[in-house]
Design an enzyme around this catalytic site. Structure first.
Site, mmCIF file in Angstrom:
data_model
loop_
_atom_site.group_PDB
_atom_site.id
_atom_site.type_symbol
_atom_site.label_atom_id
_atom_site.label_comp_id
_atom_site.label_asym_id
_atom_site.label_seq_id
_atom_site.Cartn_x
_atom_site.Cartn_y
_atom_site.Cartn_z
ATOM 1 N N GLY A 142 0.810 -1.213 0.000
ATOM 2 C CA GLY A 142 0.000 0.000 0.000
ATOM 3 C C GLY A 142 0.842 1.262 0.000
ATOM 4 O O GLY A 142 1.350 1.670 1.054
ATOM 5 N N ILE A 175 -5.032 -0.841 -4.638
ATOM 6 C CA ILE A 175 -4.037 -1.763 -4.111
ATOM 7 C C ILE A 175 -4.321 -3.187 -4.597
ATOM 8 O O ILE A 175 -5.334 -3.804 -4.211
ATOM 9 C CB ILE A 175 -4.000 -1.699 -2.561
ATOM 10 C CG1 ILE A 175 -3.796 -0.241 -2.100
ATOM 11 C CG2 ILE A 175 -2.920 -2.629 -2.014
ATOM 12 C CD1 ILE A 175 -2.573 0.461 -2.684
ATOM 13 N N THR A 176 -3.421 -3.695 -5.423
ATOM 14 C CA THR A 176 -3.549 -5.044 -5.973
ATOM 15 C C THR A 176 -3.494 -6.068 -4.839
ATOM 16 O O THR A 176 -2.663 -5.943 -3.930
ATOM 17 C CB THR A 176 -2.406 -5.300 -6.990
ATOM 18 O OG1 THR A 176 -2.479 -4.285 -7.984
ATOM 19 C CG2 THR A 176 -2.529 -6.681 -7.634
ATOM 20 N N ALA A 254 9.866 -4.383 -9.074
ATOM 21 C CA ALA A 254 8.624 -4.810 -9.742
ATOM 22 C C ALA A 254 8.569 -4.304 -11.182
ATOM 23 O O ALA A 254 8.120 -5.004 -12.086
ATOM 24 C CB ALA A 254 7.416 -4.307 -8.957
ATOM 25 N N ARG A 255 9.053 -3.081 -11.389
ATOM 26 C CA ARG A 255 9.065 -2.525 -12.752
ATOM 27 C C ARG A 255 9.922 -3.351 -13.680
ATOM 28 O O ARG A 255 9.624 -3.492 -14.867
ATOM 29 C CB ARG A 255 9.682 -1.121 -12.729
ATOM 30 C CG ARG A 255 8.739 -0.070 -12.328
ATOM 31 C CD ARG A 255 9.475 1.251 -12.124
ATOM 32 N NE ARG A 255 8.619 2.112 -11.362
ATOM 33 C CZ ARG A 255 9.038 3.004 -10.489
ATOM 34 N NH1 ARG A 255 10.321 3.157 -10.258
ATOM 35 N NH2 ARG A 255 8.170 3.746 -9.837
ATOM 36 N N GLN A 291 0.266 -6.680 -48.646
ATOM 37 C CA GLN A 291 1.480 -6.003 -48.172
ATOM 38 C C GLN A 291 1.219 -5.151 -46.927
ATOM 39 O O GLN A 291 2.068 -5.064 -46.037
ATOM 40 C CB GLN A 291 2.064 -5.135 -49.288
ATOM 41 C CG GLN A 291 2.665 -5.959 -50.414
ATOM 42 C CD GLN A 291 3.291 -5.101 -51.490
ATOM 43 O OE1 GLN A 291 3.227 -3.884 -51.443
ATOM 44 N NE2 GLN A 291 3.903 -5.742 -52.465
ATOM 45 N N GLU A 375 3.115 1.477 -11.277
ATOM 46 C CA GLU A 375 4.584 1.370 -11.140
ATOM 47 C C GLU A 375 5.274 2.536 -11.849
ATOM 48 O O GLU A 375 6.328 2.357 -12.465
ATOM 49 C CB GLU A 375 5.092 0.048 -11.727
ATOM 50 C CG GLU A 375 4.308 -1.156 -11.301
ATOM 51 C CD GLU A 375 4.822 -1.777 -10.036
ATOM 52 O OE1 GLU A 375 5.896 -1.379 -9.578
ATOM 53 O OE2 GLU A 375 4.119 -2.648 -9.504
ATOM 54 N N PHE A 395 10.312 17.520 -12.260
ATOM 55 C CA PHE A 395 9.149 16.950 -11.567
ATOM 56 C C PHE A 395 8.252 18.027 -10.951
ATOM 57 O O PHE A 395 7.058 17.852 -10.843
ATOM 58 C CB PHE A 395 9.601 15.997 -10.449
ATOM 59 C CG PHE A 395 10.040 14.664 -10.966
ATOM 60 C CD1 PHE A 395 9.128 13.634 -11.128
ATOM 61 C CD2 PHE A 395 11.361 14.433 -11.310
ATOM 62 C CE1 PHE A 395 9.518 12.390 -11.615
ATOM 63 C CE2 PHE A 395 11.772 13.200 -11.791
ATOM 64 C CZ PHE A 395 10.853 12.181 -11.948
#
Ligand SMILES: Cc1cc2nc3c(=O)[nH]c(=O)nc-3n(C[C@H](O)[C@H](O)[C@H](O)COP(=O)(O)OP(=O)(O)OC[C@H]3O[C@@H](n4cnc5c(N)ncnc54)[C@H](O)[C@@H]3O)c2cc1C
Length: 396
Positions: A142, A175-176, A254-255, A291, A375, A395
């Site tokens: 989370g 949240i997975t 994870a990425r 083609q 992610e 950023f």
């Protein structure tokens, strides 16, 4: 004159001969995961997707544990200790079945287990990792909040001390695995900076309502985490990290899996398009003979196998301990973006059938819309690379 060496035949499934870079153990891992996904996911996932559920998630998690796919590249505590390349190959095969299954595995292994493995106490590791590696305990991670996604440093979830205890209040979003998790790794502000907490989900004050009405990653459990006065003992905090460095290093891991996984979704769409183009006839001949269709297939193959080669390169760097986060951003940015393009082009080759769940193409294409965002969004990875290239931070 010396005779020219006999060239290996051209393999449409591996036009660049990338398999030559793999060791026999790599191929064995790939074949095991491919067979599992072919038998246990592919025949059913269209229905799960249509119904918007993953009904056998606990059973699937145990089966994934049995083939060593959970926390696969971690060592000890029941984990397989596989190489980064092997983990990547597994992600590709899982996502060729469905991004939701790869998400289950990524969140379990690269986010929840990785956080405990890298930053946890010995008690936390012994208490959770063997059960998570076996798939007996599902984990979630989370970080994102309703009002704080790309900028997690601004999170509002707060953990305050009460005696030796910690008390957590806040909300996490998207949240997975949330509603099915036995343990949640929750990131929260404290007076001493952002800290990670290992939260058993049966702790009073914790709940995880499932998010419905998604049009992407429908065969995946996605939830809100509600933390209302969740009281935890002092030893619930991850002792070895303070600050955003903690969650960001988990996300980088994870990425890396996504760099491979996205190419799995793309491969499934590409193969479907080739099969369809060879058999579908219009104007008296297969559409693969025109083609314009061949140009699409050639461009798809070029991007697919360039993407796999890039993933492989990054995997070798990770195995050598030389993979930088900017390089992971490079891979995620390119491979997810190209995978979506491959899926969309496949959709055009299938014509009207391209929108049908009888084929995997539209399912992969809509799944990848989530993969493009989670992610780190495309824009965040562009900004990471932009900063690395110019030395200027755009950023804020
Ligand atoms: C299916 C699914 C599963 C997920 N699973 C998890 C999980 O398990 N755990 C977890 O913690 N999170 C999870 N997430 C959340 C995901 O990580 C976030 O959605 C993601 O970080 C983006 O945050 P956001 O949706 O709030 O978008 P925002 O951050 O609000 O961004 C919206 C748009 O603004 C752009 N933007 C933002 N800031 C800038 C800037 N400075 N410059 C230029 N553009 C900018 C973004 O790139 C994006 O295009 C999941 C999301 C989905 C869809």
């Amino acid at each position: 004159m010396a005779a020219s060496p006999k060239l290996p035949p051209f393999d449409p499934a591996d036009p660049l001969g990338i398999d030559d870079l793999l060791e026999p153990e790599d191929l064995a891992v790939r074949d095991t995961v491919r067979a599992w996904a072919r038998d246990r996911v592919v025949p059913y996932v269209g229905r799960w997707y249509e119904d918007g559920e993953l009904p056998q998630i606990r059973e699937l998690a145990r089966e994934l544990g049995a083939i060593g796919a959970l926390g696969m590249s971690l060592t000890g505590y029941g984990c397989a200790g596989a190489s980064a390349v092997q983990y990547g190959l597994a992600c590709l095969e899982l996502e060729a079945a469905d991004s939701g299954i790869r998400s289950l595995v990524s969140v379990q292994g690269s986010l929840a287990m990785y956080a405990i493995h890298r930053f946890g106490s010995e008690e936390q590791k012994l208490g959770w990792l063997p059960r998570m590696a076996a798939g007996d305990a599902i984990g979630c991670f989370g970080l994102t909040e309703p009002d704080h996604g790309s900028d997690p440093a601004a999170m509002r979830t707060f953990a305050k001390r009460d005696g030796t205890d910690w008390v957590l209040d806040g909300r996490k979003m998207w949240i997975t695995n949330g509603s099915v998790a036995a343990v949640a790794v929750v990131w929260a502000q404290t007076e001493g900076g952002i800290r990670g907490f290992v939260v058993p989900t049966d702790t009073p004050g914790f709940s995880a309502p499932e998010i419905k009405h998604k049009w992407s990653l429908r065969a995946s459990v996605t939830s809100e985490l509600v933390l209302d006065g969740v009281r935890l003992p002092a030893d619930a905090v991850l002792p070895d990290v303070t600050g955003l460095r903690g969650p960001l290093s988990c996300l980088s891991h994870a990425r890396y899996g996504i760099v491979w996984g996205a190419m799995g979704a793309a491969r499934s769409c590409f193969e479907t398009a080739v099969d369809y183009a060879r058999s579908r006839e219009q104007f008296g001949r297969p559409i693969g003979g025109f083609q314009l269709t061949q140009a699409k297939l050639a461009d798809m193959a070029v991007e697919l196998h360039k993407g796999i080669l890039l993933a492989h390169h990054l995997g070798r760097r990770m195995d050598a301990g030389r993979l930088r986060p900017e390089q992971v951003s490079f891979g995620k940015l390119n491979n997810v973006r190209e995978a979506i393009e491959i899926c969309r082009t496949a959709r055009t080759i299938l014509g009207a059938n391209g929108i049908s769940l009888e084929y995997p193409v539209m399912r992969h294409a809509t799944n990848l819309e989530s993969v493009l965002t989670y992610e780190g969004t495309v824009e965040m990875h562009q900004l990471v690379l932009g900063k690395a290239l110019t030395g200027l931070d755009a950023f804020r």
